[in-house]
Every structure is written in structure tokens, then in C-alpha cells.
Design a protein around this motif. Structure first.
Motif, PDB file in Angstrom:
ATOM      1  N   GLN A  33      -0.519   9.658   4.922  1.00 53.98           N
ATOM      2  CA  GLN A  33      -0.604  10.360   3.896  1.00 53.98           C
ATOM      3  C   GLN A  33      -0.672   9.480   2.386  1.00 53.98           C
ATOM      4  O   GLN A  33       0.112   8.486   2.800  1.00 53.98           O
ATOM      5  N   TYR A  34      -1.494   9.754   1.788  1.00 49.80           N
ATOM      6  CA  TYR A  34      -1.660   8.706   0.282  1.00 49.80           C
ATOM      7  C   TYR A  34      -1.780   9.673  -0.677  1.00 49.80           C
ATOM      8  O   TYR A  34      -2.547  10.818  -0.928  1.00 49.80           O
ATOM      9  N   PRO A  35      -0.888   9.525  -1.518  1.00 51.08           N
ATOM     10  CA  PRO A  35       0.254   8.687  -1.598  1.00 51.08           C
ATOM     11  C   PRO A  35       1.378   8.962  -0.688  1.00 51.08           C
ATOM     12  O   PRO A  35       1.450  10.018  -0.679  1.00 51.08           O
ATOM     13  N   PRO A  36       2.124   8.222  -0.307  1.00 47.62           N
ATOM     14  CA  PRO A  36       3.342   8.335   0.479  1.00 47.62           C
ATOM     15  C   PRO A  36       4.490   8.972  -0.099  1.00 47.62           C
ATOM     16  O   PRO A  36       4.488   8.551  -1.302  1.00 47.62           O
ATOM     17  N   TYR A  76      -2.290   3.440   3.391  1.00 50.63           N
ATOM     18  CA  TYR A  76      -1.254   4.195   3.227  1.00 50.63           C
ATOM     19  C   TYR A  76      -0.235   3.580   2.736  1.00 50.63           C
ATOM     20  O   TYR A  76       1.336   4.029   2.745  1.00 50.63           O
ATOM     21  N   GLY A  77      -0.160   2.322   2.218  1.00 47.45           N
ATOM     22  CA  GLY A  77       1.028   1.366   1.921  1.00 47.45           C
ATOM     23  C   GLY A  77       1.790   2.051   0.665  1.00 47.45           C
ATOM     24  O   GLY A  77       1.104   2.540  -0.225  1.00 47.45           O
ATOM     25  N   VAL A  78       3.101   1.875   0.742  1.00 47.18           N
ATOM     26  CA  VAL A  78       3.740   2.283  -0.349  1.00 47.18           C
ATOM     27  C   VAL A  78       3.625   1.684  -1.800  1.00 47.18           C
ATOM     28  O   VAL A  78       3.951   1.991  -2.644  1.00 47.18           O
ATOM     29  N   ASN A 131       0.717   0.488  -2.939  1.00 48.32           N
ATOM     30  CA  ASN A 131      -0.455   1.007  -3.607  1.00 48.32           C
ATOM     31  C   ASN A 131       0.096   2.330  -4.314  1.00 48.32           C
ATOM     32  O   ASN A 131      -0.455   2.594  -5.359  1.00 48.32           O
ATOM     33  N   GLY A 132       0.615   3.111  -3.438  1.00 49.68           N
ATOM     34  CA  GLY A 132       1.254   4.542  -4.038  1.00 49.68           C
ATOM     35  C   GLY A 132       1.981   4.442  -5.132  1.00 49.68           C
ATOM     36  O   GLY A 132       1.750   5.152  -5.994  1.00 49.68           O
ATOM     37  N   VAL A 133       2.888   3.660  -5.222  1.00 47.00           N
ATOM     38  CA  VAL A 133       3.851   3.572  -6.214  1.00 47.00           C
ATOM     39  C   VAL A 133       3.017   2.719  -7.438  1.00 47.00           C
ATOM     40  O   VAL A 133       3.007   3.505  -8.888  1.00 47.00           O
ATOM     41  N   GLN A 181      -0.103   3.163  -8.196  1.00 43.68           N
ATOM     42  CA  GLN A 181      -1.210   4.022  -8.575  1.00 43.68           C
ATOM     43  C   GLN A 181      -0.460   5.041  -9.435  1.00 43.68           C
ATOM     44  O   GLN A 181      -1.222   5.698 -10.345  1.00 43.68           O
ATOM     45  N   PRO A 198      -6.431   2.407  -4.603  1.00 40.31           N
ATOM     46  CA  PRO A 198      -5.531   1.378  -3.514  1.00 40.31           C
ATOM     47  C   PRO A 198      -6.442   0.094  -3.337  1.00 40.31           C
ATOM     48  O   PRO A 198      -7.551  -0.131  -3.202  1.00 40.31           O
ATOM     49  N   TRP A 241      12.685   1.395   2.914  1.00 45.56           N
ATOM     50  CA  TRP A 241      11.443   1.755   3.603  1.00 45.56           C
ATOM     51  C   TRP A 241      11.301   1.589   5.013  1.00 45.56           C
ATOM     52  O   TRP A 241      10.741   2.577   5.647  1.00 45.56           O
TER      53      TRP A 241
END
Lengths: 301, 300
Positions: free
Chosen positions: A67-70, B138-140, B142-144, B146, B154, A53
């Protein structure tokens, strides 16, 4: 440290004693291998996905990090973040400071430590044991507590915001480290070499300078690299004892990116990558030297 | 070239002056920049002293009393949580990987090298990286989570008491486990295979052999690794300072952070010294207790 014998303990097939035992043992072997792979995959992901990452973000355009989700796999790779770092003269100052301070720290630590370590390794004197314990223990004291006095001490001598303050404060942890590494190295030198030199009437200093130190060159380099890395990685001393003109990269990056510009994640990851590269390179070199040093010791000793 | 004297001084026996000259520069340096500052900092506990104003006045135990009556227990509690978490977790991960690598799986050498990377990177980089991973917008992570349906929206991991502490422990674990792994792997490779063979012949299973052959053999290394990790984590500063600064609302403040903040933001050296004094006394107590329990032979 990471030098080990090439003979690993293989997953030995069970001894063929009785058929049931044999079957069970083999099943455990397979199970063990499976468990090993699971451990490697799970823990290995924990170890390496963040590295991925870091790399991915540092090559991602800044706007794409909002961007969200990244996007887990970046598609629009760029060198923009690195270009922005190069364009920032302040970051260049931090980089130069890091190189200068870590280098001086490493050289100074190795020189001072070599003599001390030689005394510990090849001489028996009163107070040797307690002195060795003191050196070992001196790297276990918390830096934030040392700073309570060191700050005033450097202030008193007008050393705040100077390379000298950083080098001296880094020496608090690099010197003990080097002494112990080099003592281990000198321990492996055969006393016979020193005795032979004594019989040839070489002076004590000459023995140190013309025989012991040259033989130990790989050890000196290894200790120096270790000291360099530890100095390079330091945060708290450089944060406190120096201002922006003399600060090294770690506190410099905190000052640059944390706070106002907290959202600059892509350049920050690029800067983090640049800051980490010398350390990783030094370690790869270090591994070679450790292996080479031990091999050389075996031949010469 | 003094010839006659050398012959008399014998093999290893150095003349005193020579040894003194060898040891003196290093010793002087360590006394000046480690021992003196340490003692002086502890002595500060008994004075009213500011970082920026000259002079100081004797204050007796006022500073210590004020720390004890203040947030001392909270600091102790939080420091212990961080220390235990950041010692146990890397140990588990490091042990798991050491055992896995020791089975001789393919690519063992390369894996060991690559897995060292988290240990090599500077603490500040570790902090930045995990700040970014745990980022609330924008954290990864949270993204994963979710996209896997594990969270609905988030989360601001670093702004909530428990998750902030857990985040710090995870970041510290990430950078600590490789060292544990390398140490334990080195230890594992000294276990004679015949011991395992013999136990196997006697019908001991994998788990049984782990506890009756491997663990006893590694006892020494395990106790050193845990002790050093404990000491280091008890004093850890970098990651906590950069990631949370002791927040939210002081819930991840440890002794290291408190000493630094009190001295260099609060400018109160006396109180910083008092926290430091209590901190060091505690550390010595804990280490003594640990050595008694973990290594009764060496304690004697």
C-alpha cells in the motif's frame, strides 16, 4: 562495558554565590535539561522508529505492505508471516546451522582463549607485549581480504561447505575478542590466591583448572556469549565458504529473500526479527553476567 | 605434584614450557587463519591467479598497475566518503545521547539499554530494515516525506548516486552510534563533578565547560573511538553489499566490495590481492597520520 557506578552526575543546582549568577545557572540547568530531552527525543526516534517499523511490518499481512502510502499504525495484525517461515524447511536448516556453528565457535574460542589470556595476565615472558599486540591487531584485518586466501585454503583441505570452515573462519574474530576479554578478567584475580595454591604445592595446570577457571566462570560465560553473538551475526564468511546446506541465517536470508522474491517484505521482517531475538536475549543475559562477575570478583578477590 | 621445582620458579615467572603450552594453540590458530591468509593474499597481488583454476604465474606489478590505472581513485574516493560519513555521523549522535544521558535524566538506565538494540542486530538485518525503509515503491520514508509535502513523488533513493551513498551512511550510523554512545558515556562518568563545579564558580557557561572541561578529559576515549570507527568503516562490507551491492553503476563500491567482487565474482585473485595490497597500505598510512595528529604523545 555497560556496568557503571549508580552514582550519576546529577544536574546539580548552582552554588548560591551571588543572586544573578545563581539565576543564570539555574536557567542553564533547565536549558540543559531541555536540550537533553530534545537530544533524547530526536536521536531516540532515529534509533527506535526503525525498530518499531521492523516489528510493525513483521505482524502485517503481506498484501497490506503493498500500500502506498504505508499505514504507520497497522490495524490488521497477523502471525501469518511467522507461520510461513516455520513452513519453510530451508529456513529451519539455516537456523540450525546458525545455532550449531555459533555454539561450537563460542566454546572453541573460549577454551583456546582462556589459556592464552591466562598466560598474558599472570605470566611475564619474552615477546608477551608483541604477542598481545598481534592478537589485538589480528581482528582489525578486513575479512574480504582474508577470504582471498581462506577460500583456497579450505578448498585445499576439502573443508568448503562444512561446519569446520565456518567455525575456523569465525574464530579469526572471536578468538582475539575472547583473549582480550578474558585477560581483563584474569587481571582482576588476586595473585595471592595463585601464590597460596603454589605454596600448597598445587601444580601449574591444577591451579589453572581448579582455581582460576572456576573463579572466572562468569567471565568465561560472558566471553562465550560475546563470541556466540559475533558468530551469529557474521555474514561474509558464511556467504562465501558454505552452500545452502551449511549456511547460517544471515546469508541464508539474503539468498532466500533478496533477488527473485525481493518483494516479500513482511516475511523478511519477520525473519529479521527472529534472527535478532537470540542476540538481544544473549545481550541481556550478558549484562547480568558482567555485573555478577564483577561483584563476585570483588568478594572473592 | 612436583614440589621442589615449583618453589624455585618463584611467583610470576612461569617455566617456559608451561607458557608455551598455554599460548601455543591460540597462536597457532591465529597464525594459520589470520596472519598466513593475510600475507598470502597480499602476495597474490604479484601473481596471475584464478579462484577456480590451479596454479599461478608471476606477474610482477601488472595487477597493481592495472588497478591504479583502472578505478582505483574512484574506489578511494567512495571508500573515504563512506568512511568519513559513517564515522562522523555516529559520533555526533552518540555524543549527543551520551551528554543527554549523563545529565541524569529520568529513565537513564532503561534508555541506555533500549538504545543499544540497533547495535546488537546483525548487519544483514540492519540492511534489510533500511532497504525496506528506503524502498522506492512502498517505503515508509517516501510515505512520510510525501505526506509532509517534502517530496512530490516517491523517490528511488538507492538508485541515485548521492542518495544511495547517504542511505548507506544512515544505515551504518544507525547501527554504530550505540557503541560510541556507551563508550563516551563511560568516559563522561569519569569526569569529576568538582571540575565542573570549579569551572562554574569561575563563571564558565555550559558550552565553555564542555570544551574546556569535558572534551580534554575525554580526549583519550574520543581518539580511540574515532580510530576504531575509522578502521571498521574503511573495511565495512555487510551493509554495502546487501543494500546496494556497490551500485548504482558502481558509485557505492568501496575497497571491501571491490576485493570481494573481483575475487568471488570476477574470479581474479591476483587483481583482488592488488586492490587489497593498495587498500592495506592506504589504511596504514591513514592510521599513522591519524595517530600522529590525534595522539602525539603516544606516537612518540
Amino acid at each position: 562495558m555497560t556496568v557503571t557506578s549508580p552514582t550519576q552526575d546529577p544536574t546539580t543546582p548552582a552554588r548560591p554565590r551571588t543572586p544573578p549568577a545563581r539565576r543564570r545557572a539555574r536557567r542553564q540547568g533547565a536549558g540543559g535539561r531541555l536540550a537533553a530531552w530534545i537530544a533524547v527525543v530526536v536521536f531516540g526516534s532515529f534509533a527506535l522508529l526503525p525498530v518499531y517499523w521492523l516489528l510493525a511490518t513483521s505482524f502485517t499481512p503481506t498484501q497490506s505492505t503493498f500500500q502506498y502510502p504505508p499505514k504507520l499504525i497497522p490495524t490488521d495484525l497477523t502471525l501469518e508471516n511467522f507461520r510461513r517461515l516455520v513452513d519453510n524447511p530451508q529456513l529451519l536448516t539455516y537456523l540450525v546451522n546458525s545455532v550449531v556453528v555459533s555454539l561450537i565457535t563460542a566454546v572453541l574460542s573460549v577454551i583456546v582463549a582462556a589459556y592464552m589470556a591466562y598466560a598474558f595476565a599472570k605470566h611475564r615472558f619474552r615477546g608477551r607485549k608483541s604477542l598481545m599486540s598481534f592478537v589485538l591487531a589480528s581482528q582489525l584485518f578486513p575479512q574480504s581480504l582474508l577470504l582471498v586466501t581462506l577460500y583456497g585454503l579450505f578448498d585445499l583441505y576439502g573443508l568448503l561447505n562444512s561446519y569446520a570452515a565456518l567455525v575456523l573462519s569465525f574464530t579469526t574474530f572471536t578468538l582475539p575478542l575472547c583473549v582480550w576479554m578474558l585477560k581483563g578478567f584474569f587481571d582482576t584475580i588476586d595473585d595471592g590466591i595463585i601464590e597460596a595454591a603454589q605454596i600448597d604445592h598445587a601444580s601449574r595446570w591444577r591451579i589453572v583448572h581448579s582455581i582460576v577457571l572456576p573463579i572466572s566462570a562468569p567471565g568465561l560465560v560472558a566471553a562465550g556469549l560475546f563470541a556466540f553473538v559475533r558468530g551469529w551475526n557474521d555474514f561474509i564468511f558464511a556467504l562465501t565458504l558454505a552452500g545452502p546446506e551449511r549456511q547460517t541465517l544471515p546469508p541464508g536470508l539474503v539468498n532466500t529473500f533478496v533477488g527473485e522474491a525481493a518483494a516479500e517484505w513482511a516475511p523478511l521482517m519477520a525473519a529479521s526479527l527472529i534472527t535478532s531475538i537470540p542476540v538481544v536475549v544473549a545481550f541481556i543475559a550478558l549484562q547480568r553476567f558482567l555485573v555478577g562477575g564483577i561483584a563476585a570478583g570483588a568478594v572473592k578477590g | 605434584m612436583t614440589t621442589t621445582r615449583q618453589r624455585h620458579t618463584g611467583r610470576r615467572l612461569g617455566d617456559g614450557a608451561f607458557v608455551v603450552m598455554l599460548v601455543l594453540p591460540g597462536l597457532a590458530l591465529l597464525l594459520a587463519i589470520v596472519l598466513y591468509p593475510l600475507i598470502a593474499a597480499l602476495v597474490t597481488a604479484f601473481f596471475e591467479q584464478s579462484l577456480v583454476l590451479p596454479g599461478r604465474t608471476f606477474a610482477g606489478t601488472a595487477n597493481i598497475a592495472s588497478v591504479l590505472e583502472g578505478d582505483f581513485l574512484q574506489l578511494l574516493n567512495q571508500t573515504l566518503w563512506f568512511t568519513v560519513g559513517a564515522t562522523v555521523l555516529p559520533f555526533a549522535v552518540g555524543l549527543g545521547l551520551a551528554l543527554a544521558l549523563n545529565t541524569g535524566i529520568r529513565g537513564q538506565r532503561v534508555l541506555r539499554g533500549v538504545l543499544l538494540v540497533p547495535w546488537l542486530v546483525p548487519g544483514v538485518v540492519v540492511s534489510f530494515l533500511w532497504l525496506w525503509i528506503f524502498n522506492s515503491n512502498y517505503g515508509v520514508l517516501n510515505g512520510v516525506l510525501q505526506s509532509l509535502g517534502l517530496i512530490d513523488s516517491p523517490q528511488a533513493w538507492l538508485s541515485q548516486e548521492t542518495s544511495a551513498m547517504v542511505a548507506l551512511i544512515i544505515a551504518k550510523t544507525w547501527t554504530s552510534f550505540p557503541w560510541v554512545m556507551v563508550m563516551l558515556l563511560a568516559g563522561l562518568q569519569t569526569v569529576p563533578p568538582e571540575l565542573h563545579e570549579a569551572a562554574k564558580v569561575d563563571g564558565a557557561g555550559t558550552i565553555r565547560r564542555f570544551f574546556s572541561v569535558t572534551v580534554p578529559h575525554l580526549r583519550g576515549i574520543i581518539s580511540v573511538v574515532l580510530l576504531l570507527e575509522f578502521i571498521w568503516n574503511f573495511q565495512h562490507f555487510d551493509i554495502i553489499w546487501v543494500m546496494t551491492g556497490g551500485g548504482p553503476a558502481g558509485t557505492t563500491r568501496t575497497f571491501a566490495v571491490a576485493v570481494y567482487e573481483t575475487a568471488f565474482h570476477g574470479l581474479d585473485l591476483g587483481k583482488a590481492g592488488a586492490i587489497g595490497l593498495l587498500w592495506m597500505v592506504l589504511l596504514m598510512l591513514l592510521v599513522t597520520v591519524y595517530v600522529r595528529f590525534a595522539d602525539p604523545e603516544r606516537a612518540r
